[in-house]
Design a protein around this motif. Structure first.
Motif, mmCIF file in Angstrom:
data_model
loop_
_atom_site.group_PDB
_atom_site.id
_atom_site.type_symbol
_atom_site.label_atom_id
_atom_site.label_comp_id
_atom_site.label_asym_id
_atom_site.label_seq_id
_atom_site.Cartn_x
_atom_site.Cartn_y
_atom_site.Cartn_z
ATOM 1 N N ASN A 270 0.936 -1.173 -0.003
ATOM 2 C CA ASN A 270 -0.002 0.511 0.059
ATOM 3 C C ASN A 270 0.920 1.497 0.027
ATOM 4 O O ASN A 270 0.304 2.489 0.505
ATOM 5 C CB ASN A 270 -1.071 0.232 1.301
ATOM 6 N N GLY A 271 1.950 1.465 -0.558
ATOM 7 C CA GLY A 271 2.710 2.258 -1.018
ATOM 8 C C GLY A 271 2.749 3.441 -2.249
ATOM 9 O O GLY A 271 1.617 3.118 -2.208
ATOM 10 N N LEU A 272 3.515 3.516 -2.116
ATOM 11 C CA LEU A 272 3.037 4.606 -3.736
ATOM 12 C C LEU A 272 4.191 4.646 -4.632
ATOM 13 O O LEU A 272 3.925 5.373 -5.741
ATOM 14 C CB LEU A 272 3.988 5.901 -3.058
ATOM 15 N N ARG A 273 4.521 3.377 -4.579
ATOM 16 C CA ARG A 273 5.385 2.765 -6.198
ATOM 17 C C ARG A 273 4.791 2.996 -7.098
ATOM 18 O O ARG A 273 3.997 3.100 -7.249
ATOM 19 C CB ARG A 273 6.787 1.434 -5.559
ATOM 20 N N THR A 274 5.680 3.477 -7.814
ATOM 21 C CA THR A 274 5.020 3.017 -9.898
ATOM 22 C C THR A 274 5.321 2.488 -10.344
ATOM 23 O O THR A 274 4.994 2.200 -11.691
ATOM 24 C CB THR A 274 5.119 4.407 -10.142
ATOM 25 N N GLY A 275 7.197 1.892 -10.224
ATOM 26 C CA GLY A 275 8.129 0.968 -11.155
ATOM 27 C C GLY A 275 8.974 2.496 -11.159
ATOM 28 O O GLY A 275 9.759 1.717 -12.018
ATOM 29 N N ARG A 276 8.789 2.995 -10.817
ATOM 30 C CA ARG A 276 9.962 4.420 -11.449
ATOM 31 C C ARG A 276 10.228 4.453 -9.897
ATOM 32 O O ARG A 276 9.693 4.461 -9.015
ATOM 33 C CB ARG A 276 9.601 5.492 -11.844
ATOM 34 N N ARG A 277 11.908 4.742 -10.249
ATOM 35 C CA ARG A 277 12.814 5.606 -9.071
ATOM 36 C C ARG A 277 12.218 6.557 -8.942
ATOM 37 O O ARG A 277 12.164 7.415 -10.037
ATOM 38 C CB ARG A 277 14.632 4.668 -9.479
ATOM 39 N N PHE A 278 12.467 6.827 -7.321
ATOM 40 C CA PHE A 278 12.443 8.227 -6.763
ATOM 41 C C PHE A 278 13.502 8.927 -7.112
ATOM 42 O O PHE A 278 14.437 8.716 -6.824
ATOM 43 C CB PHE A 278 12.044 8.332 -5.504
ATOM 44 N N THR A 279 12.762 10.084 -7.806
ATOM 45 C CA THR A 279 14.025 10.985 -7.937
ATOM 46 C C THR A 279 13.394 12.929 -7.353
ATOM 47 O O THR A 279 11.898 12.570 -7.630
ATOM 48 C CB THR A 279 14.224 10.799 -9.628
ATOM 49 N N HIS A 280 15.136 13.701 -7.386
ATOM 50 C CA HIS A 280 14.627 14.875 -7.125
ATOM 51 C C HIS A 280 14.984 15.859 -8.056
ATOM 52 O O HIS A 280 15.800 15.779 -8.943
ATOM 53 C CB HIS A 280 15.209 15.175 -5.492
#
Length: 465
Positions: A270-280
């Motif tokens: 139930n997290g917020l992952r989409t298949g992309r890395r988190f980047t800033h």
């Protein structure tokens, strides 16, 4: 270009000269600083007469000063000194108006005194803005001057963020889970964005600390939902729950460590992952630059490998598109603009460029390696013979690592007077990262960037996070 003056002996009654100039918003800010006249009626950011319209009326003496430009530059030209000037202000000019200032010799007097008729008109409707008469002391001898190379002026105005704020205002406020707003700056940024109708904040944290922060800044919490969580880790998870359930559309960092917030967002269940890395991505509004600059990654990925850089570039392109930048140009930076196997960043840049050519990175143009100078300066790119649709016109600066990105963003902020909005991309919802050092404009801009991106609703696919 050379300027030739006309000495007193060669002036004839009826001689005339004129100059054209388009008034700009920045002209009026410079005039306000130089003259000390801060009448808000002249400033594009203010409603100076209470009619709910920001007029940006040209200051009368700014318009009058256009006459002095003709007298000092053209007729009589170099060496001219004023004795007197009478003005009759007939109409008003505004930012964006083209004005023509014109002088005509009326009379020659002893001691090199010359009387000129003076007028400033607006060609678009033939309106006379200012009329009058000047008396000057004309130059005694003929002289020729090269055009002067005056020092440049940069107005410290963040017009790109102003435009974003205007663009986001018609949108409905974005429900935003604000995690641990238990310090005045963190709470104040959320409340300011709520006042501007950019977000609807849901405050998650220790209610006593939130109330104390509100008291310190004199703010009311009436009508604002507060979810009690005394522990920052639990507060972060509660905020992620709100987004996962659709009750919030964005996360906003308050007074907690960034890794506590991101760990909750990255949880498997139930997290917020989409298949992309988190980047800033930093969106930087640098005064004097024709467009905003995106700098990535400056806060999350320390030493990204090629696979991570693919997501860094794609996430930044997606954000640029949501901000209205068509076909954004991403320049992948290195110390040099040629591929050197000993410099990993140059190899990665070349691979990213080729991947974009083959459609593996979509939505924008990617080129590299580019050194910083030829990424942002057409002249520097041409001097090195670089033929590229990106060089010199870069919208996105892709840095080799976090050290380079963080230093670049802070240099732009503290040396070039930029404002920076920070956003984490690659999640199911935008994550707004603000710093304790951010001022009100930066906090508002971060919320505006998140709201614009959420409204754009780009599909989010890619490699596993």
């Amino acid at each position: 270009m050379q300027y030739h003056n006309t000495p007193y002996d060669k002036l004839q009654v009826g001689d005339t000269a004129e100059l054209a100039r388009t008034c700009s918003v920045d002209d009026f800010y410079v005039f306000a600083n130089n003259s000390g006249n801060h009448n808000p009626l002249h400033l594009a950011s203010e409603d100076g007469d209470g009619d709910h319209i920001n007029e940006a009326v040209a200051p009368a003496m700014f318009v009058g000063a256009l006459i002095s430009a003709v007298l000092g530059n053209v007729l009589p030209g170099a060496g001219t000194l004023y004795k007197s000037q009478r003005f009759d202000f007939v109409e008003r000019a505004h930012a964006g108006d083209e004005l023509v200032s014109k002088v005509t010799v009326l009379e020659k007097r002893p001691n090199r005194e010359v009387v000129f008729e003076t007028v400033v008109t607006r060609p678009s409707d033939s309106a006379v803005i200012v009329s009058g008469q000047a008396v000057v002391i004309a130059p005694e001898k003929e002289m020729v001057f090269a055009e002067l190379d005056l020092p440049g002026l940069v107005v410290k105005r963040h017009r790109h963020f102003d435009a974003m704020l205007e663009k986001v205002r018609p949108l409905p406020p974005m429900p935003t889970a604000v995690v641990a707003p238990e310090e005045p700056n963190a709470l104040g940024g959320a409340l300011l964005a709520a006042h501007e109708t950019i977000i609807t904040p849901i405050l998650i944290g220790d209610p006593d600390k939130i109330a104390q922060a509100a008291a310190e800044i004199g703010a009311s919490l009436d009508g604002i939902k507060i979810i009690a969580q005394s522990d920052h880790v639990n507060a972060a998870h509660a905020a992620v729950d709100l987004v996962a359930e659709g009750r919030a559309k964005a996360l906003m960092k308050g007074h907690l460590h960034t890794d506590e917030l991101l760990k909750a967002a990255l949880r498997r269940e139930n997290g917020l992952r989409t298949g992309r890395r988190f980047t800033h991505v930093f969106v930087m509004d640098v005064p004097g630059q024709p467009r905003p600059l995106l700098v990535t990654d400056a806060a999350i990925n320390i030493e990204p490998d090629l696979e991570t850089k693919i997501d860094i570039v794609q996430n930044a392109i997606d954000l640029a598109l949501s901000l209205g930048i068509e076909n954004p140009r991403a320049g992948v930076l290195s110390a040099i603009e040629t591929v050197n196997p000993a410099i990993r960043s140059s190899v990665d840049a070349a691979l990213l460029s080729k991947m974009a050519e083959r459609g593996q990175i979509k939505g924008g143009l990617v080129d590299g390696p580019l050194a910083m100078d030829n990424a942002v300066s057409l002249a520097a790119a041409r001097s090195k013979g670089i033929v590229s649709d990106v060089a010199g016109k870069t919208d996105i600066l892709v840095v080799p690592n976090l050290d380079a990105g963080n230093m670049m963003a802070k240099q732009l902020t503290y040396i070039a007077n930029a404002e920076g909005a920070g956003l984490v991309m690659g999640a199911k919802a935008p994550i707004i990262l603000t710093s304790r050092a951010d001022d009100d404009k930066a906090r508002l801009a971060s919320c505006a960037v998140a709201a614009l991106h959420e409204a754009f609703s780009l599909p989010r696919t890619g490699a596993p996070a």
